[in-house]
Design an enzyme around this catalytic site. Structure first.
Site, PDB file in Angstrom:
ATOM      1  N   HIS A 408      56.787  55.977 -10.387  1.00  0.00           N
ATOM      2  CA  HIS A 408      56.858  54.709 -11.087  1.00  0.00           C
ATOM      3  C   HIS A 408      56.534  53.537 -10.159  1.00  0.00           C
ATOM      4  O   HIS A 408      55.721  52.665 -10.486  1.00  0.00           O
ATOM      5  CB  HIS A 408      58.253  54.544 -11.690  1.00  0.00           C
ATOM      6  N   ARG A 497      31.126  60.064  11.891  1.00  0.00           N
ATOM      7  CA  ARG A 497      31.431  60.726  13.168  1.00  0.00           C
ATOM      8  C   ARG A 497      32.501  61.795  12.966  1.00  0.00           C
ATOM      9  O   ARG A 497      33.595  61.508  12.491  1.00  0.00           O
ATOM     10  CB  ARG A 497      31.969  59.706  14.169  1.00  0.00           C
ATOM     11  N   ARG A 545      27.706  63.748  11.506  1.00  0.00           N
ATOM     12  CA  ARG A 545      27.289  64.015  12.886  1.00  0.00           C
ATOM     13  C   ARG A 545      28.252  64.993  13.539  1.00  0.00           C
ATOM     14  O   ARG A 545      29.462  64.807  13.524  1.00  0.00           O
ATOM     15  CB  ARG A 545      27.230  62.726  13.700  1.00  0.00           C
ATOM     16  N   GLY A 666      21.114  55.673  18.548  1.00  0.00           N
ATOM     17  CA  GLY A 666      22.461  55.346  19.004  1.00  0.00           C
ATOM     18  C   GLY A 666      22.338  54.244  20.042  1.00  0.00           C
ATOM     19  O   GLY A 666      22.180  54.514  21.241  1.00  0.00           O
ATOM     20  N   SER A 667      22.382  53.013  19.577  1.00  0.00           N
ATOM     21  CA  SER A 667      22.123  51.902  20.508  1.00  0.00           C
ATOM     22  C   SER A 667      23.213  51.782  21.572  1.00  0.00           C
ATOM     23  O   SER A 667      22.983  51.208  22.635  1.00  0.00           O
ATOM     24  CB  SER A 667      21.977  50.590  19.735  1.00  0.00           C
ATOM     25  N   ASN A 668      24.374  52.346  21.306  1.00  0.00           N
ATOM     26  CA  ASN A 668      25.451  52.247  22.295  1.00  0.00           C
ATOM     27  C   ASN A 668      25.117  53.067  23.537  1.00  0.00           C
ATOM     28  O   ASN A 668      25.094  52.561  24.657  1.00  0.00           O
ATOM     29  CB  ASN A 668      26.778  52.745  21.702  1.00  0.00           C
ATOM     30  N   ASP A 669      24.852  54.356  23.322  1.00  0.00           N
ATOM     31  CA  ASP A 669      24.519  55.197  24.473  1.00  0.00           C
ATOM     32  C   ASP A 669      23.154  54.843  25.046  1.00  0.00           C
ATOM     33  O   ASP A 669      22.951  54.893  26.257  1.00  0.00           O
ATOM     34  CB  ASP A 669      24.567  56.680  24.078  1.00  0.00           C
ATOM     35  N   CYS A 716      22.189  53.845  13.949  1.00  0.00           N
ATOM     36  CA  CYS A 716      23.607  53.934  13.586  1.00  0.00           C
ATOM     37  C   CYS A 716      24.514  53.463  14.709  1.00  0.00           C
ATOM     38  O   CYS A 716      25.734  53.570  14.612  1.00  0.00           O
ATOM     39  CB  CYS A 716      23.962  55.346  13.134  1.00  0.00           C
TER      40      CYS A 716
HETATM   41  C1  PEP Z   1      25.709  55.363  19.804  1.00  0.00           C
HETATM   42  O1  PEP Z   1      25.724  55.878  20.912  1.00  0.00           O
HETATM   43  O2  PEP Z   1      25.166  54.275  19.533  1.00  0.00           O
HETATM   44  C2  PEP Z   1      26.372  56.047  18.700  1.00  0.00           C
HETATM   45  C3  PEP Z   1      26.221  55.649  17.445  1.00  0.00           C
HETATM   46  O3  PEP Z   1      27.193  57.080  19.012  1.00  0.00           O
HETATM   47  P1  PEP Z   1      28.631  56.903  19.670  1.00  0.00           P
HETATM   48  O4  PEP Z   1      28.969  55.460  19.662  1.00  0.00           O
HETATM   49  O5  PEP Z   1      29.547  57.724  18.868  1.00  0.00           O
HETATM   50  O6  PEP Z   1      28.446  57.436  21.031  1.00  0.00           O
HETATM   51 MG    MG Z   2      26.341  57.912  21.088  1.00  0.00          MG
END
Ligand code: PEP
Ligand code: MG
Length: 757
Positions: A408, A497, A545, A666-669, A716
């Site tokens: 409820h 992820r 992924r 993966g622009s981060n790595d 991504c």
């Molecule tokens: C990246 O590397 O940009 C990515 C999307 O993967 P993660 O941040 O999980 O390493």
């Molecule tokens: Mg990455």
């Protein structure tokens, strides 16, 4: 006179028979007409009631009692009402009517192979002109009626209940002729849920309004304590388009309501039964099929009660009515709440809604203490029932010790748009009256914090957004948010992820579970997490992924340390593709693949495809593709993407393009490895720059190479979510899709649309 004049089988009726047999019986007939199983039974007709009143000669007696009635004179009303009811119930049943009813009763017994079966006798009024809500519940129900004498008596009492004091007043006040409304009696086999199970279901997710699922709650015994939230039920989520089971949560089910000495009582459920699901997968799917059919027929979401009859070992729908909370309007404003500061957590429970509210705690034992509650208080109580609604309306948030998602407290809070935390354990002990708290339902686990914390509310209008050629997708790894975000006008999910799902839904290191023979725990939880995201965006593509935990992260999972080497540079260590084919990890990788295979094949979500992260060389890529095929995920059945996040992916793009069906940047790595800047380093943070030419040229060159090989490229990494101008750069470079976090999805869509126009 044909026997059908007096009695009809429920299964022979339809919704058009309301005049003949009243609303309740006609509705059950309508369900049976859809081939939805209803408990076997029959109904007396409106003509049977008329005949009873005429043949017994009581019509004039009733009429004279009603003449000159003043409904405001309560004692006079009670006196007359009582006399009318006695007149009706004490008349003797005319022989033709009695034999028609008893013949049907005997036939019912023959049909279900139970002599003198116990039945429920319910009133079914032909008051189709009266608003359902104001008339419902005004007549009586007789349960566990067995034997001919008791049946006839119950039917007579049922007839009499057309003249309860309330019903008389209602008809007088609304100018209805007392003799225009007739009373039919629905006579149905008693549903023996006490020998099996029962529950409720919604044909949408009641928390988010997501319409593609059926959400079922199930426990042992009769349904009443389940509806009231006293019993913690199992919860199953079924995806309508494929009838696949997305989620199964085991409930506590410690108690069940059974029959005892003519009444009911709660008894303890044996330990072994608690550990099992109350319904088999087959039953879950069967129930979902009926639910969907009923919803399609009535063209509106339904709230359905059901049971499994232990005598007949069959499933029955007991009642279906429109779902009132989300059924009516669809909201086109997306509100997202998030806390912007934190404090000591006082307790947690199941979050209802997704809002955040603050206010002083008001602990109530009884709803009659309502005057103690001020507008905006946080109502804290053990549990609520309908008497609590006025109190709940005053509250800014609600916290209850007990109750479940359809209890409820939960249903009312949703309807009122008030955040609530149910099953919060001992909230009434832990929280102290008068202290200010924050109730946070912005995540699946509801949390109460000390003090009034700051929070943010963002609102997105999601109407009339333009179609774009470049796809805009979400980055979404939290399965618990998926249904709530399903209505965002995006083209699926570009990055889910696995690590997010494992952390939130599994918690254990896969090799630790494997060593204990508990691998199914990993597969089941991961499958559920992937399926929720896949279902939310079906049929749009969802890119799942594969795992990319670093060793330091894996070590944090329960049971992780023995399996993870201590590395100086986990960012450059044993991660991504390199782990999969390693003999020491291969079995854990098999579990990931198995979870996805089940999502695609068993749940039917073939919109979920796979992506390989951190793939250092084409040779490594080939090994992973071979392994994927070995574990049931082959490129013949679906596209397999690779992340473009190492300089080697860029330099050898042509060779990766020969192996994989597409790329996601993966622009981060890629930034970390192109500029040699550890992405976790606080000191180097100012040097971590995705807009650096080296990174941008890598991206441009990748897109050119990939397109030359007819391979699509998405992105991504976080860059377009955090740097607004990045989207334009990507569009100019010819990117095919952009994945962003949900909070900036609309903004990104608008940018893309403007660029394309
Ligand atoms: C990246 O590397 O940009 C990515 C999307 O993967 P993660 O941040 O999980 O390493
Ligand atoms: Mg990455």
């Amino acid at each position: 006179m044909s026997r059908d004049t007096f009695v009809r089988w429920l299964e022979d009726l339809s919704g058009d028979d309301t005049d003949a047999v009243g609303g309740k019986s006609a509705n059950l007939g309508e369900l049976a007409d859809l081939d939805v199983p209803v408990l076997p039974g029959f109904t007396t007709t409106a003509s049977a009631y008329d005949y009873y009143v005429e043949a017994t000669g009581i019509h004039s007696e009733i009429k004279s009692q009603l003449d000159g009635l003043d409904v405001d004179d309560v004692s006079d009303l009670q006196r007359r009402g009582e006399r009318i009811r006695r007149t009706i119930s004490e008349a003797s049943m005319p022989p033709e009517l009695e034999s028609a009813i008893l013949e049907r009763y005997a036939e019912l017994g023959d049909e279900i192979d139970i002599e003198d079966p116990e039945v429920a006798v319910r009133s079914s009024a032909t008051a189709e002109d009266l608003p359902e809500a104001s008339f419902a519940g005004q007549q009586e129900t007789f349960l566990n009626v067995a034997g001919e004498t008791e049946l006839i008596e119950s039917i007579k009492h049922c007839f009499a209940s057309l003249f309860t004091d309330r019903a008389i007043v209602y008809r007088e006040n609304n100018d209805f002729d007392h003799f225009d409304v007739k009373l039919a009696c629905t006579v149905q086999k008693m549903g023996r849920a006490d020998l099996a199970s029962s529950g409720v279901l919604f044909t949408l997710d009641p928390d988010t309004g997501f319409e593609d699922v059926v959400v079922i709650e199930a426990a042992y015994g009769f349904g009443e304590p389940i509806v009231q939230g006293v019993v913690d039920p199992d919860r199953y989520v079924v995806f309508k388009p494929t009838n696949g089971i997305v989620e199964k949560q085991l409930g506590g089910k410690t108690q069940r309501m059974v029959r005892r000495n003519g009444g009911t009582k709660l008894e303890s459920v044996p330990e072994a039964a608690r550990e099992e699901f109350a319904l088999s997968d087959e039953r879950i799917r069967e129930l979902a099929t009926y639910a969907t059919r009923i919803e399609e027929h009535f063209e509106t979401p339904q709230d359905i009660e059901w049971l499994v009859d232990g005598d007949l070992e069959e499933l029955f729908v007991v009642q279906a009515r429109p779902e009132t909370v989300h059924g009516a309007a669809t909201e086109n404003v997306l509100r997202t709440y998030s806390l912007t500061e934190t404090a000591e957590e006082l307790l947690d429970g199941v979050a209802i809604g997704s809002a955040i509210a603050t206010g002083p705690v008001r602990i109530l034992e009884d709803h009659r203490q309502m005057d103690l509650v001020e507008e905006g208080d946080v109502l804290v109580t053990e549990m609520t029932d309908p008497d609590w609604v006025p109190v709940m309306k005053k509250a800014s948030a609600i916290v209850t010790d007990r109750g479940g998602k359809t209890s409820h407290a939960a249903i009312v809070s949703r309807e009122l748009g008030i955040p609530a935390i149910v099953r919060a354990g001992d909230a009434t002990d832990v929280l102290s009256d008068g202290t200010t708290v924050t109730v946070d339902c912005s995540t699946d686990t509801g949390r109460v914090y000390e003090g009034a914390l700051e929070y943010e509310v963002t609102e997105e209008e999601i109407d009339d957004l333009p179609e774009t050629e470049t796809e805009v997708k979400l980055v979404l790894g939290d399965p618990d948010r998926a249904f709530a975000l399903a209505n965002l006008p995006v083209d699926g999910v570009g990055l889910a992820r696995e690590e997010f799902i494992v952390t939130s839904h599994v918690g254990h290191h896969p090799l630790a579970l494997l060593s204990r023979g508990e691998e199914s725990q990993f597969v089941d939880a991961l499958r559920t997490g992937i399926a929720k995201i896949g279902a939310a965006f079906y049929p749009d593509e969802v890119i799942f992924r594969l795992s990319d935990f670093k060793t330091d992260e894996y070590r944090n999972l329960t049971g992780g340390p023995p399996y993870e080497p201590e590395e100086d540079n986990p960012m450059l260590g044993w991660r991504g593709a390199s782990r999969y084919y390693d003999e020491t990890f291969r079995e854990a990788f098999r579990l990931e693949c198995e979870a996805l295979r089940q999502v695609r094949e068993d749940v039917g979500l073939d919109n979920v495809i796979v992506m390989v992260p951190f793939c250092r060389t084409p040779e490594e890529g080939q090994r992973v593709l071979d392994l994927l095929a070995e574990f049931g995920l082959s490129q013949e059945e679906m596209d397999i993407y690779v992340m473009a996040e190492l300089p080697s992916n860029i330099v050898l793009a042509d060779r990766f393009a020969e192996l994989f069906d597409g790329f996601s940047i993966g622009s981060n790595d890629l930034t970390q490895l192109t500029l040699g800047v550890d992405r976790n380093s606080e000191q180097l943070a100012p040097l971590f720059d995705e807009t650096n030419d080296a990174v941008k040229r890598s991206i441009t060159s990748l897109i050119e190479d990939a397109h030359r090989h007819d391979r699509p490229v998405g992105i991504c990494g976080d860059a377009p979510s955090t740097i607004p101008e990045y989207t334009e750069f990507l569009l100019e470079a010819g990117i095919d899709s952009i994945s962003v976090s949900p909070d900036v999805a609309i903004e990104t869509l608008l940018t893309v649309a403007e660029f394309e126009s």
